[in-house]
Design an enzyme around this catalytic site. Structure first.
Site, mmCIF file in Angstrom:
data_model
loop_
_atom_site.group_PDB
_atom_site.id
_atom_site.type_symbol
_atom_site.label_atom_id
_atom_site.label_comp_id
_atom_site.label_asym_id
_atom_site.label_seq_id
_atom_site.Cartn_x
_atom_site.Cartn_y
_atom_site.Cartn_z
ATOM 1 N N SER A 1 0.817 -1.220 0.000
ATOM 2 C CA SER A 1 0.000 0.000 0.000
ATOM 3 C C SER A 1 0.845 1.262 0.000
ATOM 4 C CB SER A 1 -0.929 0.001 1.221
ATOM 5 O OG SER A 1 -0.166 -0.031 2.426
ATOM 6 N N VAL B 1 3.376 3.977 -2.545
ATOM 7 C CA VAL B 1 3.094 4.770 -3.740
ATOM 8 C C VAL B 1 2.863 3.871 -4.950
ATOM 9 C CG1 VAL B 1 5.563 5.055 -4.284
ATOM 10 C CG2 VAL B 1 3.889 6.694 -5.167
ATOM 11 N N LYS C 1 0.224 -5.224 4.760
ATOM 12 C CA LYS C 1 0.693 -5.938 5.947
ATOM 13 C C LYS C 1 0.328 -5.222 7.250
ATOM 14 C CE LYS C 1 5.081 -8.081 7.313
ATOM 15 N NZ LYS C 1 6.499 -8.166 6.910
ATOM 16 N N SER D 1 6.865 2.058 3.573
ATOM 17 C CA SER D 1 8.061 2.882 3.398
ATOM 18 C C SER D 1 7.779 4.251 2.801
ATOM 19 C CB SER D 1 9.068 2.148 2.503
ATOM 20 O OG SER D 1 9.554 0.983 3.128
ATOM 21 N N ARG E 1 5.636 6.604 3.337
ATOM 22 C CA ARG E 1 5.386 7.711 4.262
ATOM 23 C C ARG E 1 6.655 8.224 4.928
ATOM 24 N NH1 ARG E 1 4.550 5.554 9.855
ATOM 25 N NH2 ARG E 1 3.618 7.564 10.344
ATOM 26 N N GLY F 1 11.877 13.816 -1.714
ATOM 27 C CA GLY F 1 10.945 14.295 -2.710
ATOM 28 C C GLY F 1 10.862 13.392 -3.910
ATOM 29 N N GLU G 1 19.297 17.177 -4.956
ATOM 30 C CA GLU G 1 19.836 16.165 -4.056
ATOM 31 C C GLU G 1 21.062 15.563 -4.718
ATOM 32 O OE1 GLU G 1 17.075 13.322 -2.563
ATOM 33 O OE2 GLU G 1 15.606 14.809 -1.957
ATOM 34 N N ASP H 1 9.347 -9.524 1.924
ATOM 35 C CA ASP H 1 8.318 -10.530 1.653
ATOM 36 C C ASP H 1 8.075 -10.729 0.157
ATOM 37 O OD1 ASP H 1 7.971 -10.615 4.447
ATOM 38 O OD2 ASP H 1 6.498 -8.999 4.362
ATOM 39 N N HIS I 1 21.947 4.527 3.010
ATOM 40 C CA HIS I 1 21.838 5.989 3.060
ATOM 41 C C HIS I 1 22.989 6.524 3.900
ATOM 42 C CE1 HIS I 1 20.317 10.033 3.392
ATOM 43 N NE2 HIS I 1 19.364 9.724 2.527
ATOM 44 N N ARG J 1 24.992 8.692 -3.661
ATOM 45 C CA ARG J 1 24.935 8.125 -2.309
ATOM 46 C C ARG J 1 26.020 7.094 -2.029
ATOM 47 N NH1 ARG J 1 18.375 7.475 -1.428
ATOM 48 N NH2 ARG J 1 17.984 9.688 -1.098
ATOM 49 N N HIS K 1 19.152 1.213 3.353
ATOM 50 C CA HIS K 1 18.104 2.156 2.975
ATOM 51 C C HIS K 1 17.233 1.677 1.825
ATOM 52 C CE1 HIS K 1 16.056 5.931 2.462
ATOM 53 N NE2 HIS K 1 16.577 6.150 1.259
ATOM 54 N N ARG L 1 20.806 3.607 -6.908
ATOM 55 C CA ARG L 1 19.676 4.492 -7.208
ATOM 56 C C ARG L 1 20.051 5.958 -7.063
ATOM 57 N NH1 ARG L 1 15.546 6.978 -3.942
ATOM 58 N NH2 ARG L 1 16.504 6.056 -2.097
ATOM 59 N N LEU M 1 10.275 7.208 -5.757
ATOM 60 C CA LEU M 1 8.844 7.496 -5.810
ATOM 61 C C LEU M 1 8.390 7.683 -7.249
ATOM 62 C CD1 LEU M 1 8.384 9.963 -2.797
ATOM 63 C CD2 LEU M 1 7.880 7.526 -2.879
#
Length: 876
Positions: free
Chosen positions: A28, A30, A53, A60, A62, A67, A132, A231, A252, A301, A362, A397, A403
């Site tokens: 549940s 994005v 779950k 993750s 939220r 951004g 970023e 999972d 991260h 990163r 991360h 990444r 997102l």
């Protein structure tokens, strides 16, 4: 002691309830909620079920602070966003996937805004854009300063609540259900006490989308929430799907350091803080990033995380500092209110003191391998978001692309499922289908509560994959070992220690009961095992994978991907080159070869050798002399005998490769099918000269591989119903091993070792050289911890000493049927048993009925007669 294999199916109670849907979305965040909403817009009548779950607003997404990256500034371009992404991915991004991301991203973001998400704007009402790490332009939109994820989640949850999408909360998905043809047919799941339903149930659906997020909880310290236990990746592995590039776990670089013994979810200090001007310093206030990368504190990163760890090691401290005191209190409170509050909660005032930071797990750049439409290697199973490996992220990444990836590929998956549904509704029903739309209740496969299926005719289809669970008390041990030996700093020594530890975790002295804790721990161990295996294999430093013993990037050997699959025999790994000179092969042929576990580059190399053998400087003199250059022809590839076909994609590749794409091929069958005399297997059209020049090589490979498949199938049918499986050996022709072993799979057999490094096989000469079987066993175990060890014996009295040493598989060489019966009784399930030597088709069933696990038949590849297949040129 026998160490149990990683299970292919979770032990669980029989489902006590069943619901039906057209699409079930697992997760549940994005990706999952966007997909559900997009599909609902495409088909308002569809039954869409979201399984999560925790509660719908958990996960993750939220927690994402930074951004969403998208090209919105007129001075920016998709080409620049693509370039920045490719640089961060260190050579392993799928450029086509990245191009999809950066070109469709702005539209996907606008759709999200239309859904109700509110992003920060300037005084004129325009979206605020920031930078970023790794971005050379301001292209990051944010919400609530540093609460972007929370706002995205809020908007999507609200939209779901206003839609007809159904939701099951507090539900852990267990395993994929398949129909008799191997296609996705739903999932089993367990609803925990807070849910509306209780216990294990089943959701029947022809399309399942994994959007389960990450696997950060495989480490002791992570930015991921407690529900991120891998999972989705574990379920996909158990379902037979290909998982790619798991070794590339992004750590991260700036996570709030809470002490040496702090574990679990750690507070994140967003990369946007550095984007606004914060700098990294050591305890003496030295800015150490200036000499590391041209972008200094805004480097990608992986570069920053490695630099921090190097500095930590050099100074002997446990952390570095992020200094943003020059922001002042107003900027901290307005631009980064969440981070400011978290720091104060832990006794740190970022307005007056630097923030202690250290890297923590991360984001997983790898995951379940998908194509550009989110399809996995299992028909009907899709993956989206962090659980997927779309090729966008490569080895590392780029910040704030995650997102965006969820938004873009969720829309693509929704469109693909809808198109497939429309196609099935509009065309004539095929075998196993009805003539109506493919809803869960309209297929001819009915699933029982146990997850077994039966065809419309009543033929049972049992799920007999091995089951099992890991003791939940092992969870902190798994996490601790992973953080110590498989995190930012890795080496063969550290990874070997982790591999040994994970192997020991599989064994438990007590029965493990099925429950949420044991299911999650089993998922963690499954993912950890695959990750460590890939990290040990990749002997280079690239992106977020840093090997201290191989500190340089190595494009000569490692510019490629590691694909992992799970079988009854354990995990298998395939190296797939990233850049391949296969321009002469049609894309569908390349895709089919890859799907079959074959390397298109290796097949192309084989075809190059064949073409060089056939065509000297003068070329095909007969065809050149007798056939006008402009003449075209059509020919049929026809079976002249009954058998099992294998190698159709390879044969198509021959026709295309030899003709440099001038010939077109229509395949009329597929590998693994039984064919009868007179069946047309493929039709080839194009220049007649090219057709006849390619004929012999195409038929050489096709008849040989089909002969292997046909002979294998005879052996498989001979032992049908006994529980024993037929497998091959290394008795293959040089250069053809991968193809011949593929043909064995087409015939229903399984493969033994592909090479001498896949598993240790101690034979009589090794025993002599080492001074005894125990000595040989210990020598291999010491040199290669975690590697499967097989031992060949030729006498009954050799079995017990081998078992005492912990052999996982024993090869019984030239045993009579009577001796095999004794051996099976003596071993009593403590190890797997293979019978080899002196086997015949006539004796196969008697051997199989002794209870051995495998019959090893070298003749499958060594001496299979070719299946008679010819090419018939049609008359003018």
């Amino acid at each position: 002691m026998t160490i149990p294999a990683i299970p292919q199916r979770l032990t669980a109670p029989t489902p006590g309830w069943t619901v039906e849907a057209d699409v079930v979305v697992v997760g549940s965040g994005v990706a999952g909620l966007t997909l559900a909403l997009r599909y609902a817009a495409l088909d308002p009548r569809a039954r869409i079920l979201v399984v999560t779950k925790d509660v719908l607003s958990s996960g993750s997404t939220r927690w994402a602070q930074g951004g969403i990256a998208a090209v919105l500034d007129p001075a920016d371009t998709p080409a620049e966003h693509l370039s920045d992404t490719l640089v961060a991915g260190v050579g392993l991004c799928d450029e086509e996937a990245v191009r999809v991301l950066v070109t469709e991203g702005p539209g996907a973001l606008r759709d999200l805004i239309a859904t109700g998400a509110r992003f920060d704007t300037d005084a004129s009402g325009e979206l605020q854009l920031t930078r970023e790490g790794g971005h050379r332009r301001n292209r990051i939109v944010h919400a609530g300063g540093d609460a972007t994820g929370a706002e995205v989640q809020r908007a999507l949850v609200q939209a779901i609540g206003e839609s007809a999408v159904q939701v099951i909360e507090h539900a852990l998905v267990l395993d994929l259900l398949k129909d008799a043809e191997g296609r996705t047919a739903g999932v089993t799941l367990h609803v925990m006490g807070e849910g509306e339903r209780d216990g294990v149930g089943a959701v029947r659906a022809p399309a399942v989308v994994l959007a389960t997020g990450g696997m950060g909880q495989v480490y002791a310290a992570t930015t991921n929430p407690v529900v991120s236990t891998g999972d989705g990746v574990a379920l996909a592995l158990r379902a037979g799907a290909v998982v790619r590039d798991l070794e590339f776990v992004q750590f991260h670089p700036t996570v709030l350091w809470l002490g040496e013994d702090s574990t679990g979810q750690q507070p994140l200090i967003s990369e946007a803080v550095r984007g606004e001007g914060a700098v990294l310093v050591d305890a003496d206030g030295v800015r150490f990033m200036k000499d590391v990368h041209e972008l200094a504190d805004l480097a990608p990163r992986d570069v920053v995380a490695k630099a921090i760890m190097r500095r930590i090691r050099e100074t002997g401290t446990g952390h570095m500092y992020l200094d943003a005191r020059h922001f002042g209190e107003e900027k901290w409170r307005t631009r980064f209110p969440t981070i400011h509050a978290v720091c104060l909660e832990h006794g740190i005032d970022p307005v007056t003191e630097p923030i202690p930071v250290a890297p923590a797990a991360h984001y997983a750049s790898g995951g379940v391998r998908t194509d550009l439409h989110g399809r996995t290697s299992v028909p009907g199973l899709y993956a989206c978001g962090e659980v997927a490996c779309t090729g966008v992220h490569g080895a590392n990444r780029l910040a704030s692309n995650s997102l965006l990836e969820g938004l873009v590929f969720a829309a693509r998956i929704a469109a693909d499922i809808h198109a497939e549904r429309e196609d099935r509704a509009g065309r004539a029903p095929a075998k196993g289908e009805t003539g109506t739309a493919s809803t869960a209740g309209e297929t001819d496969t009915v699933f029982t509560a146990s997850g077994e299926g039966r065809r419309g005719s009543g033929e049972p289809v049992a799920d007999d994959r091995p089951t099992g669970l890991i003791d939940p008390r092992a969870r902190p041990r798994i996490q601790g070992h992973m953080s110590r030996g498989a995190s930012v700093l890795r080496s063969r020594e550290s990874l070997t220690e982790v591999a040994k530890a994970l192997l020991s975790v599989r064994w438990t002295p007590v029965a493990v009961e099925p429950c949420t804790e044991s299911w999650e721990t089993t998922n963690l161990l499954t993912v950890a095992s695959a990750l460590v295996a890939a990290a040990r294999e990749r002997e280079e430093t690239r992106g977020s994978h840093w090997r201290e013993d191989f500190s340089e990037r190595n494009d000569d050997w490692w510019l490629g991907h590691l694909d992992v699959t799970l079988t009854a025999e354990g995990m298998t790994m395939t190296y797939v080159p990233h850049t391949r000179d296969v321009d002469a092969l049609p894309s569908q042929v390349e895709a089919d070869l890859t799907e079959a576990g074959l390397d298109p580059a290796a097949v192309t190399a084989l075809l190059e050798i064949a073409r060089a053998e056939d065509l000297q400087e003068a070329g095909d003199v007969t065809s050149l002399a007798t056939i006008p250059a402009e003449q075209t022809a059509t020919a049929d590839v026809v079976a002249r005998a009954d058998g099992v076909v294998a190698g159709l994609a390879v044969a198509e590749g021959v026709f295309s490769f030899f003709s440099r794409g001038r010939l077109t091929v229509e395949r009329r069958g597929k590998d693994g099918e039984h064919v009868s005399r007179g069946d047309v297997l493929m039709t080839v059209t194009g220049p007649a000269r090219d057709l006849l020049t390619a004929e012999r090589t195409a038929l050489n490979l096709l008849t040989h591989l089909s002969g292997v498949a046909t002979l294998t199938n005879r052996w498989v049918r001979a032992v049908e119903g006994t529980g024993a499986r037929i497998r091959d050996s290394r008795k293959t022709l040089p250069g053809l091993r991968a193809l011949e072993k593929y043909a064995v799979r087409c015939g229903g057999g399984i493969n033994h070792r592909m090479s001498l490094s896949d598993a240790a096989l101690i034979k009589d000469n090794h025993v002599v050289a080492a001074g005894g079987v125990a000595e040989a066993f210990r020598a291999v175990r010491d040199a290669h911890p975690g590697l499967p060890i097989e031992v060949e014996v030729d006498r009954i009295d050799q079995i017990e000493p081998v078992l005492a040493e912990g052999a996982e598989e024993i090869l019984l060489d030239n045993f009579t049927v009577e001796q095999l019966v004794l051996a099976v009784r003596l071993v009593g399930g403590r190890a797997r048993l293979e019978s080899s030597g002196g086997l015949t088709l006539e004796s196969a069933r008697d051997v199989a009925e002794t209870g051995v696990d495998y019959l090893a038949v070298g003749a499958l590849t060594h001496s299979a007669p070719a299946l008679d297949i010819a090419l018939d040129l049609r008359g003018n």
